[in-house]
Write a protein that holds these residues in place. Structure first.
Motif, PDB file in Angstrom:
ATOM      1  N   PHE A   1      32.397 -42.397  -9.529  1.00  0.00           N
ATOM      2  CA  PHE A   1      32.146 -42.493 -10.960  1.00  0.00           C
ATOM      3  C   PHE A   1      30.803 -43.166 -11.243  1.00  0.00           C
ATOM      4  O   PHE A   1      30.020 -42.684 -12.049  1.00  0.00           O
ATOM      5  CB  PHE A   1      33.284 -43.268 -11.635  1.00  0.00           C
ATOM      6  N   ALA A   2      30.531 -44.264 -10.553  1.00  0.00           N
ATOM      7  CA  ALA A   2      29.260 -44.961 -10.752  1.00  0.00           C
ATOM      8  C   ALA A   2      28.091 -44.102 -10.280  1.00  0.00           C
ATOM      9  O   ALA A   2      27.047 -44.048 -10.938  1.00  0.00           O
ATOM     10  CB  ALA A   2      29.275 -46.294 -10.005  1.00  0.00           C
TER      11      ALA A   2
ATOM     12  N   THR B   1      27.329 -41.457 -12.800  1.00  0.00           N
ATOM     13  CA  THR B   1      26.914 -41.957 -14.108  1.00  0.00           C
ATOM     14  C   THR B   1      25.406 -42.213 -14.161  1.00  0.00           C
ATOM     15  O   THR B   1      24.794 -42.055 -15.215  1.00  0.00           O
ATOM     16  CB  THR B   1      27.672 -43.257 -14.440  1.00  0.00           C
TER      17      THR B   1
ATOM     18  N   LEU C   1      22.876 -39.765 -15.838  1.00  0.00           N
ATOM     19  CA  LEU C   1      22.919 -39.603 -17.287  1.00  0.00           C
ATOM     20  C   LEU C   1      21.665 -40.170 -17.946  1.00  0.00           C
ATOM     21  O   LEU C   1      21.102 -39.561 -18.854  1.00  0.00           O
ATOM     22  CB  LEU C   1      24.161 -40.293 -17.861  1.00  0.00           C
TER      23      LEU C   1
ATOM     24  N   VAL D   1      34.015 -50.221 -17.184  1.00  0.00           N
ATOM     25  CA  VAL D   1      33.399 -48.965 -17.604  1.00  0.00           C
ATOM     26  C   VAL D   1      32.364 -49.219 -18.695  1.00  0.00           C
ATOM     27  O   VAL D   1      31.260 -48.663 -18.666  1.00  0.00           O
ATOM     28  CB  VAL D   1      34.475 -47.958 -18.072  1.00  0.00           C
TER      29      VAL D   1
ATOM     30  N   LEU E   1      29.323 -50.738 -17.097  1.00  0.00           N
ATOM     31  CA  LEU E   1      28.562 -49.734 -16.357  1.00  0.00           C
ATOM     32  C   LEU E   1      27.714 -48.889 -17.301  1.00  0.00           C
ATOM     33  O   LEU E   1      26.516 -48.683 -17.073  1.00  0.00           O
ATOM     34  CB  LEU E   1      29.499 -48.842 -15.550  1.00  0.00           C
ATOM     35  N   LEU E   2      28.322 -48.410 -18.371  1.00  0.00           N
ATOM     36  CA  LEU E   2      27.584 -47.609 -19.345  1.00  0.00           C
ATOM     37  C   LEU E   2      26.507 -48.435 -20.055  1.00  0.00           C
ATOM     38  O   LEU E   2      25.417 -47.934 -20.337  1.00  0.00           O
ATOM     39  CB  LEU E   2      28.547 -46.991 -20.360  1.00  0.00           C
TER      40      LEU E   2
ATOM     41  N   VAL F   1      23.564 -48.693 -17.670  1.00  0.00           N
ATOM     42  CA  VAL F   1      22.779 -47.452 -17.619  1.00  0.00           C
ATOM     43  C   VAL F   1      21.912 -47.326 -18.864  1.00  0.00           C
ATOM     44  O   VAL F   1      20.721 -47.001 -18.782  1.00  0.00           O
ATOM     45  CB  VAL F   1      23.706 -46.223 -17.455  1.00  0.00           C
ATOM     46  N   CYS F   2      22.494 -47.595 -20.036  1.00  0.00           N
ATOM     47  CA  CYS F   2      21.734 -47.482 -21.287  1.00  0.00           C
ATOM     48  C   CYS F   2      20.607 -48.512 -21.343  1.00  0.00           C
ATOM     49  O   CYS F   2      19.482 -48.189 -21.741  1.00  0.00           O
ATOM     50  CB  CYS F   2      22.659 -47.663 -22.489  1.00  0.00           C
TER      51      CYS F   2
END
Length: 122
Positions: A9-10, A13, A16, A61, A64-65, A68-69
């Motif tokens: 999942f990571a 991701t 993205l 989660v 993690l998001l 990334v952002c």
């Protein structure tokens, strides 16, 4: 099996942020600035919001998001804008200016790693 699923999942991701950056690059510089600000705000909001979440899986989660952002919105775009501002173009080997600047961050990485390595609470 849970660790493998989390790693997958990571791992999936991370692209993205790169896909958003590539899509914004097609729209011109004003779209890139708007994308950088939006991703930074979204990442900050996700990070702030995850602190009040009781479930650890949801916190993970959201974190993690948020990472990334924030990485895409702040770090990658700041290097891209700085390379343009400083006039660092593409190298003869085909490397873009932001990647040339990224190489110069070893000192910052060592400072952060040294702090985390010798901190007792971690």
């Amino acid at each position: 099996m849970t660790g493998l699923l989390a790693f997958t999942f990571a791992f999936l991701t991370i692209p993205l942020g790169h896909a958003l950056m590539a899509a914004a690059a097609r729209g011109g510089s004003s779209v890139e600035v708007a994308t950088a600000v939006t991703l930074s705000a979204l990442g900050g909001w996700l990070l702030w919001r995850s602190r009040g979440t009781a479930a650890e899986s949801r916190q993970t989660v959201m974190g993690l998001l948020a990472g990334v952002c924030l990485w895409t919105g702040l770090v990658e775009y700041v290097f891209k804008f700085a390379a343009v501002r400083l006039g660092i173009g593409e190298t003869p080997y085909g490397r873009k200016g932001e990647y040339v600047l990224l190489e110069q961050t070893w000192g910052l990485l060592l400072l952060v790693m040294g702090y985390l390595l010798f901190r007792e609470g971690i």
